[in-house]
Design an enzyme around this catalytic site. Structure first.
Site, PDB file in Angstrom:
ATOM      1  N   THR A 115      41.071   7.096 -21.923  1.00 12.50           N
ATOM      2  CA  THR A 115      41.236   8.358 -21.215  1.00 12.50           C
ATOM      3  C   THR A 115      39.905   8.842 -20.660  1.00 12.50           C
ATOM      4  O   THR A 115      38.839   8.523 -21.190  1.00 12.50           O
ATOM      5  CB  THR A 115      41.777   9.464 -22.134  1.00 12.50           C
ATOM      6  N   ASP A 116      39.969   9.633 -19.605  1.00 10.57           N
ATOM      7  CA  ASP A 116      38.796  10.415 -19.237  1.00 10.57           C
ATOM      8  C   ASP A 116      38.580  11.432 -20.356  1.00 10.57           C
ATOM      9  O   ASP A 116      39.515  11.779 -21.092  1.00 10.57           O
ATOM     10  CB  ASP A 116      39.002  11.109 -17.894  1.00 10.57           C
ATOM     11  N   CYS A 117      37.366  11.899 -20.506  1.00 10.27           N
ATOM     12  CA  CYS A 117      37.023  12.685 -21.695  1.00 10.27           C
ATOM     13  C   CYS A 117      37.732  14.038 -21.720  1.00 10.27           C
ATOM     14  O   CYS A 117      37.563  14.852 -20.817  1.00 10.27           O
ATOM     15  CB  CYS A 117      35.515  12.869 -21.770  1.00 10.27           C
TER      16      CYS A 117
END
Length: 369
Positions: free
Chosen positions: A197-199
């Protein structure tokens, strides 16, 4: 740190260290948008190889790079991280970067794992990326603009990781989007690697002011894993245990992601006491040979739009007025997701070195907001 991590792990599985290595590690290369002006694929591969070598010397084995989103609006602040608006060029540049970062294809172990981001249809707007729904994308635009570079990195360059985007696509958050992650990426394109995932993206699933598509972290985490996401940059996946207890996901489904994550460790040689990339000396970091290529790429990234009255090259005896807040700024040289170079020269520094100092006049002109 890794030795400590192995000692502290019940199963002896080391931590894996990653970092955004977007345009160099400590040897800083031009931003990707600048690199794309060169059309020099071999130099792009070499610059990525240098970044991987320096990162490996510092214990980094995973980079959140390259970014192959398509930049369609110059007001988008992250356009500098892309290779521009051309899907063909983005694919070519991205493949060169992946091959440089991951190392020789015939090597026993990968040098570093590259990560193609952000999948998909992520090109701004930045201010509402945590709630934005890309729902009216024409099929032709999807397949000819937004997806080609990702497909090439997966099928031709063998990128080992893909990062899912913050935004929604056709109603579902990208990190829990079955069409993107399972149907297209895994089933149609045959991707076998890790989706990360993106953060903080999982938090967007259940926060009311953001996507708000899920009731809580357990539902969001389970849905993400079920639809193809393996790893979270964040802390919500700790709720997976509760999700299993509630019947939201089975351990068997979780094991699918665990196997992908462990496979990546073996491919990197992280499960061995030592491997070829673990003994790179610190002396390679920001060394003269690496700086030489960085300078070459800086030259190749320059685009001269006009040269009225043959003003350039400058007559070193003329007076030069340098005006503007960026002229004497070191920060503006670095882009973002940057390392810290040992030496840097501002535009003003360069002109003063070129011309006698008394002939170079400087005024800030205005401040930046």
């Amino acid at each position: 740190v890794q030795k400590l991590a192995i000692e502290k792990s019940r199963l002896g599985i080391p931590l894996i260290f990653g970092m955004d290595v977007v345009h160099g590690y400590e040897t800083i290369f031009p931003i990707p948008l600048g690199l794309s002006c060169s059309w020099d694929m071999d130099a792009i591969r070499k610059s990525a190889r240098i970044a991987a070598t320096e990162a490996s010397a510092d214990g980094i084995s995973w980079t959140f790079s390259p970014m192959v989103d398509i930049s369609r609006d110059p007001r988008w602040g992250r356009g500098q991280e892309t290779y521009g608006e051309d899907p063909y060029l983005s694919g070519r540049m991205g493949m060169a970067a992946v091959r440089g970062l991951q190392g020789p294809e015939d090597a026993e172990y990968d040098k570093l794992h590259a990560c193609a981001k952000h999948f998909a249809v992520h090109s701004g707007p930045e201010w509402n990326r945590h709630s934005f729904n890309a729902e009216n994308i024409a099929p032709r635009d999807l397949w000819e603009t937004y997806l080609p570079a990702f497909k090439e990195l997966v099928q031709k360059a063998g990128v080992k990781e893909v990062m899912c985007a913050y935004n929604r696509f056709e109603g579902d958050p990208c990190c829990g989007n079955n069409r993107l992650l399972t149907q297209i990426l895994r089933n149609d394109w045959g991707f076998k690697g890790i989706v990360v995932t993106d953060c903080g993206a999982i938090s967007d699933f259940f926060q009311r002011t953001k996507h708000g598509t899920h009731p809580d972290a357990a539902h969001a985490s389970a849905d993400a894993v079920l639809n193809g996401t393996d790893l979270e940059c964040g802390s919500n996946f700790k709720s997976i245990t509760d999700a299993v207890k509630k019947g939201l996901i089975s351990e068997e489904k979780i094991n699918t992601s665990v196997k992908r994550l462990l496979k990546a460790r073996f491919e990197l040689g992280e499960m061995n006491p030592t491997h070829p990339w673990s003994n790179i000396p610190f002396s390679v970091i920001d060394c003269p040979k690496h700086k030489e290529l960085a300078l070459k790429m800086a030259h190749e990234s320059l685009v001269l739009l006009q040269n009225n009255n043959n003003l350039l090259p400058l007559n070193r005896q003329m007076k030069v007025a340098v005006i503007g807040p960026n002229a004497n700024s070191r920060q503006v040289l670095l882009g973002n997701y940057n390392g810290t170079p040992s030496v840097d020269y501002t535009v003003l520094d360069g002109l003063r070195a070129l011309c006698p100092g008394s002939r170079v006049l400087y005024a800030e002109g205005c401040t930046l907001t």
